[in-house]
Scaffold this motif. Structure first.
Motif, PDB file in Angstrom:
ATOM      1  N   LYS A  73       0.832  -1.207   0.000  1.00 18.01           N
ATOM      2  CA  LYS A  73       0.000   0.000   0.000  1.00 18.01           C
ATOM      3  C   LYS A  73       0.864   1.255   0.000  1.00 18.01           C
ATOM      4  CE  LYS A  73      -3.953  -2.052   2.353  1.00 18.01           C
ATOM      5  NZ  LYS A  73      -4.750  -2.072   3.596  1.00 18.01           N
ATOM      6  N   ILE A  74       1.938   1.235   0.790  1.00 11.96           N
ATOM      7  CA  ILE A  74       2.839   2.386   0.846  1.00 11.96           C
ATOM      8  C   ILE A  74       3.481   2.629  -0.523  1.00 11.96           C
ATOM      9  CG2 ILE A  74       5.054   3.151   1.794  1.00 11.96           C
ATOM     10  CD1 ILE A  74       4.131   1.925   4.484  1.00 11.96           C
ATOM     11  N   LEU A  75       3.931   1.551  -1.170  1.00 12.65           N
ATOM     12  CA  LEU A  75       4.511   1.697  -2.506  1.00 12.65           C
ATOM     13  C   LEU A  75       3.486   2.235  -3.507  1.00 12.65           C
ATOM     14  CD1 LEU A  75       6.649  -1.562  -2.759  1.00 12.65           C
ATOM     15  CD2 LEU A  75       7.490   0.786  -2.630  1.00 12.65           C
ATOM     16  N   GLY A  76       2.263   1.729  -3.420  1.00 12.34           N
ATOM     17  CA  GLY A  76       1.207   2.217  -4.306  1.00 12.34           C
ATOM     18  C   GLY A  76       0.925   3.690  -4.107  1.00 12.34           C
ATOM     19  N   ILE A  77       0.855   4.112  -2.854  1.00 12.00           N
ATOM     20  CA  ILE A  77       0.620   5.529  -2.561  1.00 12.00           C
ATOM     21  C   ILE A  77       1.763   6.373  -3.109  1.00 12.00           C
ATOM     22  CG2 ILE A  77       0.535   7.231  -0.691  1.00 12.00           C
ATOM     23  CD1 ILE A  77      -1.022   5.107   0.931  1.00 12.00           C
ATOM     24  N   ALA A  78       2.990   5.920  -2.899  1.00  9.25           N
ATOM     25  CA  ALA A  78       4.148   6.688  -3.370  1.00  9.25           C
ATOM     26  C   ALA A  78       4.128   6.844  -4.888  1.00  9.25           C
ATOM     27  CB  ALA A  78       5.439   6.006  -2.916  1.00  9.25           C
ATOM     28  N   TYR A  79       3.891   5.743  -5.605  1.00  8.42           N
ATOM     29  CA  TYR A  79       3.878   5.818  -7.061  1.00  8.42           C
ATOM     30  C   TYR A  79       2.709   6.638  -7.584  1.00  8.42           C
ATOM     31  CZ  TYR A  79       7.678   2.473  -7.658  1.00  8.42           C
ATOM     32  OH  TYR A  79       8.892   1.857  -7.643  1.00  8.42           O
ATOM     33  N   GLY A 104       0.259  12.382   0.021  1.00 14.41           N
ATOM     34  CA  GLY A 104       0.880  11.063  -0.098  1.00 14.41           C
ATOM     35  C   GLY A 104       1.823  10.785   1.053  1.00 14.41           C
ATOM     36  N   LYS A 105       2.617  11.767   1.433  1.00 12.54           N
ATOM     37  CA  LYS A 105       3.556  11.593   2.548  1.00 12.54           C
ATOM     38  C   LYS A 105       2.824  11.357   3.868  1.00 12.54           C
ATOM     39  CE  LYS A 105       7.114  14.330   0.323  1.00 12.54           C
ATOM     40  NZ  LYS A 105       7.821  15.618   0.286  1.00 12.54           N
ATOM     41  N   ILE A 106       1.749  12.078   4.085  1.00 17.62           N
ATOM     42  CA  ILE A 106       0.972  11.890   5.321  1.00 17.62           C
ATOM     43  C   ILE A 106       0.348  10.497   5.338  1.00 17.62           C
ATOM     44  CG2 ILE A 106      -1.066  12.676   6.613  1.00 17.62           C
ATOM     45  CD1 ILE A 106       1.394  14.522   6.846  1.00 17.62           C
ATOM     46  N   LEU A 107      -0.215  10.059   4.216  1.00 19.37           N
ATOM     47  CA  LEU A 107      -0.817   8.728   4.162  1.00 19.37           C
ATOM     48  C   LEU A 107       0.223   7.630   4.375  1.00 19.37           C
ATOM     49  CD1 LEU A 107      -3.340   9.236   1.229  1.00 19.37           C
ATOM     50  CD2 LEU A 107      -3.871   8.938   3.653  1.00 19.37           C
ATOM     51  N   ILE A 108       1.410   7.827   3.834  1.00 25.77           N
ATOM     52  CA  ILE A 108       2.491   6.863   4.053  1.00 25.77           C
ATOM     53  C   ILE A 108       2.870   6.824   5.529  1.00 25.77           C
ATOM     54  CG2 ILE A 108       4.967   6.467   3.636  1.00 25.77           C
ATOM     55  CD1 ILE A 108       4.412   7.360   0.710  1.00 25.77           C
ATOM     56  N   LEU A 109       2.945   7.969   6.152  1.00 26.50           N
ATOM     57  CA  LEU A 109       3.255   8.035   7.585  1.00 26.50           C
ATOM     58  C   LEU A 109       2.202   7.312   8.411  1.00 26.50           C
ATOM     59  CD1 LEU A 109       5.054   9.134   9.857  1.00 26.50           C
ATOM     60  CD2 LEU A 109       3.644  11.189   9.828  1.00 26.50           C
ATOM     61  N   VAL A 110       0.940   7.512   8.078  1.00 25.25           N
ATOM     62  CA  VAL A 110      -0.154   6.857   8.804  1.00 25.25           C
ATOM     63  C   VAL A 110      -0.059   5.340   8.660  1.00 25.25           C
ATOM     64  CG1 VAL A 110      -2.666   6.520   8.818  1.00 25.25           C
ATOM     65  CG2 VAL A 110      -1.723   8.820   8.721  1.00 25.25           C
ATOM     66  N   LEU A 111       0.211   4.865   7.441  1.00 22.21           N
ATOM     67  CA  LEU A 111       0.313   3.426   7.225  1.00 22.21           C
ATOM     68  C   LEU A 111       1.553   2.819   7.879  1.00 22.21           C
ATOM     69  CD1 LEU A 111      -0.815   2.972   3.515  1.00 22.21           C
ATOM     70  CD2 LEU A 111      -1.984   2.187   5.562  1.00 22.21           C
ATOM     71  N   SER A 112       2.594   3.605   8.031  1.00 20.96           N
ATOM     72  CA  SER A 112       3.834   3.056   8.583  1.00 20.96           C
ATOM     73  C   SER A 112       3.829   2.969  10.107  1.00 20.96           C
ATOM     74  CB  SER A 112       5.030   3.886   8.121  1.00 20.96           C
ATOM     75  OG  SER A 112       4.974   5.187   8.681  1.00 20.96           O
ATOM     76  N   ILE A 113       2.913   3.607  10.774  1.00 19.97           N
ATOM     77  CA  ILE A 113       2.887   3.603  12.244  1.00 19.97           C
ATOM     78  C   ILE A 113       2.754   2.191  12.816  1.00 19.97           C
ATOM     79  CG2 ILE A 113       1.521   4.328  14.255  1.00 19.97           C
ATOM     80  CD1 ILE A 113       1.216   7.049  12.867  1.00 19.97           C
ATOM     81  N   PRO A 114       1.861   1.335  12.315  1.00 17.13           N
ATOM     82  CA  PRO A 114       1.800  -0.023  12.887  1.00 17.13           C
ATOM     83  C   PRO A 114       3.105  -0.808  12.718  1.00 17.13           C
ATOM     84  CG  PRO A 114      -0.171   0.415  11.592  1.00 17.13           C
ATOM     85  CD  PRO A 114       0.770   1.555  11.363  1.00 17.13           C
ATOM     86  N   ILE A 115       3.780  -0.630  11.614  1.00 15.86           N
ATOM     87  CA  ILE A 115       5.056  -1.314  11.410  1.00 15.86           C
ATOM     88  C   ILE A 115       6.089  -0.774  12.391  1.00 15.86           C
ATOM     89  CG2 ILE A 115       6.960  -1.683   9.788  1.00 15.86           C
ATOM     90  CD1 ILE A 115       4.888  -1.705   7.546  1.00 15.86           C
ATOM     91  N   LEU A 116       6.117   0.526  12.550  1.00 27.41           N
ATOM     92  CA  LEU A 116       7.038   1.134  13.505  1.00 27.41           C
ATOM     93  C   LEU A 116       6.767   0.634  14.925  1.00 27.41           C
ATOM     94  CD1 LEU A 116       9.276   3.192  14.130  1.00 27.41           C
ATOM     95  CD2 LEU A 116       7.490   4.920  14.326  1.00 27.41           C
ATOM     96  N   MET A 117       5.509   0.527  15.283  1.00 27.57           N
ATOM     97  CA  MET A 117       5.160   0.034  16.622  1.00 27.57           C
ATOM     98  C   MET A 117       5.594  -1.423  16.797  1.00 27.57           C
ATOM     99  SD  MET A 117       4.010   2.643  18.094  1.00 27.57           S
ATOM    100  CE  MET A 117       3.463   1.920  19.595  1.00 27.57           C
TER     101      MET A 117
END
Length: 127
Positions: A73-79, A104-117
């Protein structure tokens, strides 16, 4: 060599867009957008193959699909954000392009929070 076909197609389209831009800027932007979409559609089969390969590797490495799906999802948002912002810039709307990139950057940040946790929890377990 597929890249040769893509580059040739892009150069032909570029010549057409340059010619059209002198007489009809709106049509030039539309042609440029259609060319970008066609190149993207041409690459979908390659993107699909890469995603399938990554899924197979994740299965072999016992990686949870939740994390893999999040990365996809993060890759899709970035592209998509990059693609959209470039189209906006081609149309002369740099302001809209920068807002799309920001979103796009904000959405990537939101999606990355669970991985970071999950990474932080793993580190805490190790300590």
């Amino acid at each position: 060599m597929e890249i040769v076909k893509i580059v040739a197609f892009a150069f032909i389209a570029l010549a057409i867009v340059i010619i059209l831009r002198k007489s009809n800027d709106t049509l030039a932007v539309q042609v440029s957008t259609v060319v970008g979409i066609l190149i993207f559609l041409f690459m979908i089969s390659k993107i699909t193959a890469i995603l399938q390969l990554l899924q197979q590797l994740a299965i072999k490495a016992n990686i949870d699909f939740v994390y893999l799906n999040t990365v996809f999802k993060i890759l899709g948002i970035a592209y998509l954000a990059s693609f959209c912002s470039e189209i906006c810039r081609d149309a002369g709307e740099g302001n809209i392009a920068s807002k799309v990139e920001f979103a796009g950057k904000i959405l990537i940040l939101v999606l990355s929070i669970p991985i970071l946790m999950a990474v932080l929890q793993s580190i805490l377990k190790i300590m």
